[in-house]
Design a protein around this motif. Structure first.
Motif, PDB file in Angstrom:
ATOM      1  N   ILE A  10      29.223  50.707  46.097  1.00 46.85           N
ATOM      2  CA  ILE A  10      30.462  50.775  45.327  1.00 46.85           C
ATOM      3  C   ILE A  10      30.504  49.522  44.471  1.00 46.85           C
ATOM      4  CG2 ILE A  10      32.994  50.857  45.445  1.00 46.85           C
ATOM      5  CD1 ILE A  10      31.801  53.315  46.733  1.00 46.85           C
ATOM      6  N   LYS A  11      30.719  49.696  43.170  1.00 46.71           N
ATOM      7  CA  LYS A  11      30.799  48.548  42.270  1.00 46.71           C
ATOM      8  C   LYS A  11      32.251  48.314  41.870  1.00 46.71           C
ATOM      9  CE  LYS A  11      26.169  49.031  40.389  1.00 46.71           C
ATOM     10  NZ  LYS A  11      25.363  49.170  39.167  1.00 46.71           N
ATOM     11  N   ARG A  12      32.648  47.030  41.922  1.00 44.31           N
ATOM     12  CA  ARG A  12      33.995  46.685  41.488  1.00 44.31           C
ATOM     13  C   ARG A  12      33.918  46.134  40.073  1.00 44.31           C
ATOM     14  NH1 ARG A  12      37.643  41.721  43.345  1.00 44.31           N
ATOM     15  NH2 ARG A  12      36.146  40.743  41.983  1.00 44.31           N
ATOM     16  N   TYR A  13      34.655  46.792  39.193  1.00 42.10           N
ATOM     17  CA  TYR A  13      34.695  46.369  37.806  1.00 42.10           C
ATOM     18  C   TYR A  13      35.715  45.254  37.627  1.00 42.10           C
ATOM     19  CZ  TYR A  13      31.668  50.163  36.376  1.00 42.10           C
ATOM     20  OH  TYR A  13      30.589  50.992  36.213  1.00 42.10           O
ATOM     21  N   ALA A  14      35.695  44.591  36.469  1.00 44.38           N
ATOM     22  CA  ALA A  14      36.625  43.502  36.184  1.00 44.38           C
ATOM     23  C   ALA A  14      38.076  43.963  36.302  1.00 44.38           C
ATOM     24  CB  ALA A  14      36.361  42.936  34.786  1.00 44.38           C
ATOM     25  N   SER A  15      38.324  45.236  36.047  1.00 46.13           N
ATOM     26  CA  SER A  15      39.677  45.785  36.148  1.00 46.13           C
ATOM     27  C   SER A  15      40.076  46.034  37.603  1.00 46.13           C
ATOM     28  CB  SER A  15      39.754  47.101  35.368  1.00 46.13           C
ATOM     29  OG  SER A  15      38.893  48.060  35.965  1.00 46.13           O
ATOM     30  N   ARG A  16      39.207  45.666  38.544  1.00 40.12           N
ATOM     31  CA  ARG A  16      39.384  45.853  39.987  1.00 40.12           C
ATOM     32  C   ARG A  16      39.236  47.313  40.423  1.00 40.12           C
ATOM     33  NH1 ARG A  16      40.323  41.454  42.740  1.00 40.12           N
ATOM     34  NH2 ARG A  16      41.264  39.658  41.771  1.00 40.12           N
ATOM     35  N   ARG A  17      38.834  48.175  39.516  1.00 39.51           N
ATOM     36  CA  ARG A  17      38.581  49.567  39.895  1.00 39.51           C
ATOM     37  C   ARG A  17      37.251  49.637  40.625  1.00 39.51           C
ATOM     38  NH1 ARG A  17      39.983  54.003  35.543  1.00 39.51           N
ATOM     39  NH2 ARG A  17      40.009  55.213  37.453  1.00 39.51           N
ATOM     40  N   LEU A  18      37.183  50.554  41.578  1.00 37.70           N
ATOM     41  CA  LEU A  18      36.000  50.713  42.420  1.00 37.70           C
ATOM     42  C   LEU A  18      35.241  51.965  41.987  1.00 37.70           C
ATOM     43  CD1 LEU A  18      37.783  49.882  45.773  1.00 37.70           C
ATOM     44  CD2 LEU A  18      36.278  48.373  44.467  1.00 37.70           C
ATOM     45  N   TYR A  26      35.420  57.056  40.120  1.00 34.49           N
ATOM     46  CA  TYR A  26      36.194  55.969  40.711  1.00 34.49           C
ATOM     47  C   TYR A  26      36.743  56.405  42.057  1.00 34.49           C
ATOM     48  CZ  TYR A  26      35.831  53.667  36.223  1.00 34.49           C
ATOM     49  OH  TYR A  26      35.345  53.060  35.100  1.00 34.49           O
ATOM     50  N   VAL A  27      36.846  55.443  42.974  1.00 33.60           N
ATOM     51  CA  VAL A  27      37.334  55.729  44.316  1.00 33.60           C
ATOM     52  C   VAL A  27      38.438  54.742  44.670  1.00 33.60           C
ATOM     53  CG1 VAL A  27      35.185  56.771  45.151  1.00 33.60           C
ATOM     54  CG2 VAL A  27      35.511  54.295  45.351  1.00 33.60           C
ATOM     55  N   THR A  28      39.196  55.113  45.701  1.00 34.89           N
ATOM     56  CA  THR A  28      40.269  54.263  46.212  1.00 34.89           C
ATOM     57  C   THR A  28      39.838  53.659  47.550  1.00 34.89           C
ATOM     58  OG1 THR A  28      41.285  56.061  47.447  1.00 34.89           O
ATOM     59  CG2 THR A  28      41.991  55.779  45.144  1.00 34.89           C
ATOM     60  N   ILE A  44      30.143  47.014  48.918  1.00 38.44           N
ATOM     61  CA  ILE A  44      30.961  46.853  47.718  1.00 38.44           C
ATOM     62  C   ILE A  44      30.545  45.543  47.053  1.00 38.44           C
ATOM     63  CG2 ILE A  44      33.310  46.664  46.815  1.00 38.44           C
ATOM     64  CD1 ILE A  44      34.170  48.097  49.490  1.00 38.44           C
ATOM     65  N   VAL A  45      30.120  45.622  45.799  1.00 38.28           N
ATOM     66  CA  VAL A  45      29.679  44.436  45.072  1.00 38.28           C
ATOM     67  C   VAL A  45      30.448  44.301  43.765  1.00 38.28           C
ATOM     68  CG1 VAL A  45      27.346  44.438  46.051  1.00 38.28           C
ATOM     69  CG2 VAL A  45      27.787  45.648  43.935  1.00 38.28           C
ATOM     70  N   ASP A  46      30.629  43.047  43.351  1.00 37.06           N
ATOM     71  CA  ASP A  46      31.262  42.759  42.070  1.00 37.06           C
ATOM     72  C   ASP A  46      30.229  43.000  40.978  1.00 37.06           C
ATOM     73  OD1 ASP A  46      31.839  40.529  39.801  1.00 37.06           O
ATOM     74  OD2 ASP A  46      33.714  41.249  40.710  1.00 37.06           O
ATOM     75  N   LEU A  47      30.571  43.805  39.999  1.00 43.65           N
ATOM     76  CA  LEU A  47      29.630  44.185  38.949  1.00 43.65           C
ATOM     77  C   LEU A  47      29.147  42.971  38.164  1.00 43.65           C
ATOM     78  CD1 LEU A  47      28.237  46.492  37.377  1.00 43.65           C
ATOM     79  CD2 LEU A  47      30.220  46.521  35.882  1.00 43.65           C
ATOM     80  N   THR A  54      32.192  43.429  50.409  1.00 42.54           N
ATOM     81  CA  THR A  54      32.413  44.424  51.457  1.00 42.54           C
ATOM     82  C   THR A  54      33.396  43.931  52.514  1.00 42.54           C
ATOM     83  OG1 THR A  54      30.142  45.179  51.098  1.00 42.54           O
ATOM     84  CG2 THR A  54      31.257  45.956  53.088  1.00 42.54           C
ATOM     85  N   ARG A  55      33.186  42.738  53.027  1.00 45.57           N
ATOM     86  CA  ARG A  55      34.043  42.194  54.086  1.00 45.57           C
ATOM     87  C   ARG A  55      35.503  42.141  53.639  1.00 45.57           C
ATOM     88  NH1 ARG A  55      32.891  38.905  58.489  1.00 45.57           N
ATOM     89  NH2 ARG A  55      30.760  38.796  57.770  1.00 45.57           N
ATOM     90  N   GLN A  56      35.747  41.645  52.420  1.00 48.42           N
ATOM     91  CA  GLN A  56      37.115  41.556  51.896  1.00 48.42           C
ATOM     92  C   GLN A  56      37.788  42.922  51.863  1.00 48.42           C
ATOM     93  OE1 GLN A  56      35.580  38.663  48.513  1.00 48.42           O
ATOM     94  NE2 GLN A  56      37.564  39.495  48.044  1.00 48.42           N
ATOM     95  N   TYR A  57      37.083  43.924  51.372  1.00 53.95           N
ATOM     96  CA  TYR A  57      37.681  45.245  51.249  1.00 53.95           C
ATOM     97  C   TYR A  57      37.875  45.918  52.607  1.00 53.95           C
ATOM     98  CZ  TYR A  57      37.898  45.255  46.213  1.00 53.95           C
ATOM     99  OH  TYR A  57      38.255  44.977  44.916  1.00 53.95           O
ATOM    100  N   LEU A  58      36.941  45.703  53.536  1.00 55.05           N
ATOM    101  CA  LEU A  58      37.131  46.268  54.875  1.00 55.05           C
ATOM    102  C   LEU A  58      38.354  45.643  55.549  1.00 55.05           C
ATOM    103  CD1 LEU A  58      33.444  46.482  56.184  1.00 55.05           C
ATOM    104  CD2 LEU A  58      34.868  48.310  55.252  1.00 55.05           C
ATOM    105  N   LEU A  59      38.520  44.330  55.393  1.00 56.19           N
ATOM    106  CA  LEU A  59      39.708  43.674  55.946  1.00 56.19           C
ATOM    107  C   LEU A  59      40.983  44.213  55.291  1.00 56.19           C
ATOM    108  CD1 LEU A  59      38.416  40.008  56.257  1.00 56.19           C
ATOM    109  CD2 LEU A  59      39.119  41.509  58.127  1.00 56.19           C
TER     110      LEU A  59
END
Length: 184
Positions: A10-18, A26-28, A44-47, A54-59
């Protein structure tokens, strides 16, 4: 074609969309939680930077579920986790938690296996088999949300149910972990 053995990227874009790279949509956070419940590993990685988030989003997923009243973590456990960051327990805690969840998964698998293999004198009662299947389906449904539960049972069909020696060994390992924790 998706490879279920590799983590879902899962890539996180600058707009914080996944963005799900397998399905190109796009996913939630709830979608990601669903992938994990289905047994899929997620990364999950920052593009832009390539940082692993990943850890941040799982938390964040855990925090959202806890705030909705879907409490799994007692306040005492959360308090101990916070304390572990300020003590020497920080080094031991990840291994302890991983071992605890592994033991839980193994126990669940053995419980399902034992339920389906035990000979039962009630089997001759009309409707008993349907009731047994209902109970097994209920247990499987209850365990779907548990970490690591795939619903497919143990990997080996010839694996024996837990013996008294296995249980004694598990108790011994738990006692050793408790001694290590108390020393810290």
């Amino acid at each position: 074609m998706a490879d279920p053995d590799k983590p879902l990227l899962i890539k996180r874009y600058a707009s914080r969309r996944l963005y799900n790279t397998e399905t190109s949509d796009y996913v939630t956070l709830e979608d990601i939680a669903g992938f994990i419940r289905q047994g899929r590993e997620v990364q999950i990685v920052d593009l832009k930077s390539g940082d692993d988030l990943t850890r941040q989003y799982l938390l964040q997923i855990v925090a959202e579920h806890e705030s909705k009243g879907e409490s799994v973590l007692p306040v005492g456990v959360l308090t101990d986790l916070v304390r572990s960051y300020a003590t020497g327990m920080q080094a031991v805690m990840p291994q302890f938690l991983a071992s605890s969840f592994e033991m839980l998964r193994n126990s669940q698998t053995k419980m399902i296996e034992n339920l389906s293999q035990l000979p039962n004198p009630m089997a001759a009662v009309p409707g008993f088999e349907a009731l047994r299947k209902q109970q097994e389906a209920f247990l499987k449904t209850m365990m779907v949300g548990m970490p690591g539960w795939s619903g497919s049972g143990p990997a080996k069909d010839d694996e024996a149910p837990a013996s008294a020696d296995d249980i004694a060994d598990i108790k011994r390992q738990l006692a050793e972990l408790q001694k290590k924790l108390s020393k810290l």
